[in-house]
Design an enzyme around this catalytic site. Sequence first.
Site, PDB file in Angstrom:
ATOM      1  N   GLU A  32       0.841  -1.203   0.000  1.00 67.27           N
ATOM      2  CA  GLU A  32       0.000   0.000   0.000  1.00 67.27           C
ATOM      3  C   GLU A  32       0.879   1.257   0.000  1.00 67.27           C
ATOM      4  OE1 GLU A  32      -2.199   0.221   3.662  1.00 67.27           O
ATOM      5  OE2 GLU A  32      -3.516   1.832   2.969  1.00 67.27           O
ATOM      6  N   LYS A 103      -9.394   2.607  -2.182  1.00 65.74           N
ATOM      7  CA  LYS A 103      -9.701   1.960  -0.891  1.00 65.74           C
ATOM      8  C   LYS A 103     -11.037   2.436  -0.327  1.00 65.74           C
ATOM      9  CE  LYS A 103      -7.280   1.217   3.554  1.00 65.74           C
ATOM     10  NZ  LYS A 103      -6.005   1.506   4.249  1.00 65.74           N
ATOM     11  N   CYS A 136      -5.456  -2.992   2.139  1.00 65.65           N
ATOM     12  CA  CYS A 136      -5.206  -3.065   3.583  1.00 65.65           C
ATOM     13  C   CYS A 136      -6.459  -3.234   4.432  1.00 65.65           C
ATOM     14  CB  CYS A 136      -4.377  -1.867   4.027  1.00 65.65           C
ATOM     15  SG  CYS A 136      -3.466  -2.251   5.542  1.00 65.65           S
ATOM     16  N   VAL A 163      -0.675  -2.613  10.597  1.00 62.74           N
ATOM     17  CA  VAL A 163      -0.026  -2.288  11.867  1.00 62.74           C
ATOM     18  C   VAL A 163      -0.567  -3.115  13.040  1.00 62.74           C
ATOM     19  CG1 VAL A 163       0.650   0.049  11.207  1.00 62.74           C
ATOM     20  CG2 VAL A 163      -1.603  -0.326  12.230  1.00 62.74           C
TER      21      VAL A 163
HETATM   22  C1  ACM Z   1      -4.259   0.079   6.947  1.00 66.01           C
HETATM   23  O1  ACM Z   1      -5.356   0.081   6.388  1.00 66.01           O
HETATM   24  N1  ACM Z   1      -3.202   0.644   6.384  1.00 66.01           N
HETATM   25  C2  ACM Z   1      -4.089  -0.578   8.255  1.00 66.01           C
END
Ligand code: ACM
Length: 262
Positions: A32, A103, A136, A163
């Site tokens: 990402e 996203k 992500c 994370v």
């Molecule tokens: C994330 O969506 N970068 C944890």
Amino acid sequence: MAPALLDRAETQRRLEPLLARAEGADLVVLPELCATGYAFAGREEAWAGAEEVGDSRFLEFLAGRCAAHGFDVVTGFAERHGDLLGNAAVLVGAEGPVASYRKLHLFHREKLYFEPGDLGVPVIERRGMRVAMLVCFDWAFPEVWRLAALGGADLVCHPANLVLHGYAQRAVPVHAQINGYFVVTANRVGRERQLEFTGMSLIAGPRGEILAQAPDHGDHVEVVQIDLARARDKQVTPNNDLLGDRRPECYGGLTSPVEPTR
Ligand code: ACM
């Protein structure tokens, strides 16, 4: 791998030998926000690092690597579109950008500078594969993984900067299993400002099996051969099909918004 925060030239220098190691692959997935890094101080920094898909030196660099090595690349990308910023995944070939996803589910401070996605969950036909992209924190929302399956995806490319230790790495193989497709989660490693990233990138198969897994630190390149026919057969027993047995007439509640719990 670890991109260098807001230093595209250094990130490209790091990527070049890693991409060379993937020669022979058809499709390479990068983390990402690979072009910029992740931990922006605020919108101004995010805007400064972001590029337009149609006018990007980073995507031009990747197109050059695609031409040199014969593969396509899916990369995370901070995208300027109009006055807005998106946390995108872009499929790039030797000819340049081919398709984008933005996203849908923004994580934590991303909400301070990115707009949530507005392109749905496209499935792109490429080299005989049907490819979807998620990014992500989308890992936490089974709805989008199902949309990819309903769109016919054989493979979901999932650039990540995770994370939370282990959360997505446990969930993603289950998404692969219950949708009967392949998933590549390309997660970054290293520290950036206050954040530590969890690595352990993985490739999962249509039975939820782990076909490859990276360590939690350091660069890692792995090439796995996949049989697309396995993603196109959704049969679980002679009387059960992962998609055909769905009961959409019972799922109306899924489209009702709910209030946050706090
Ligand atoms: C994330 O969506 N970068 C944890």
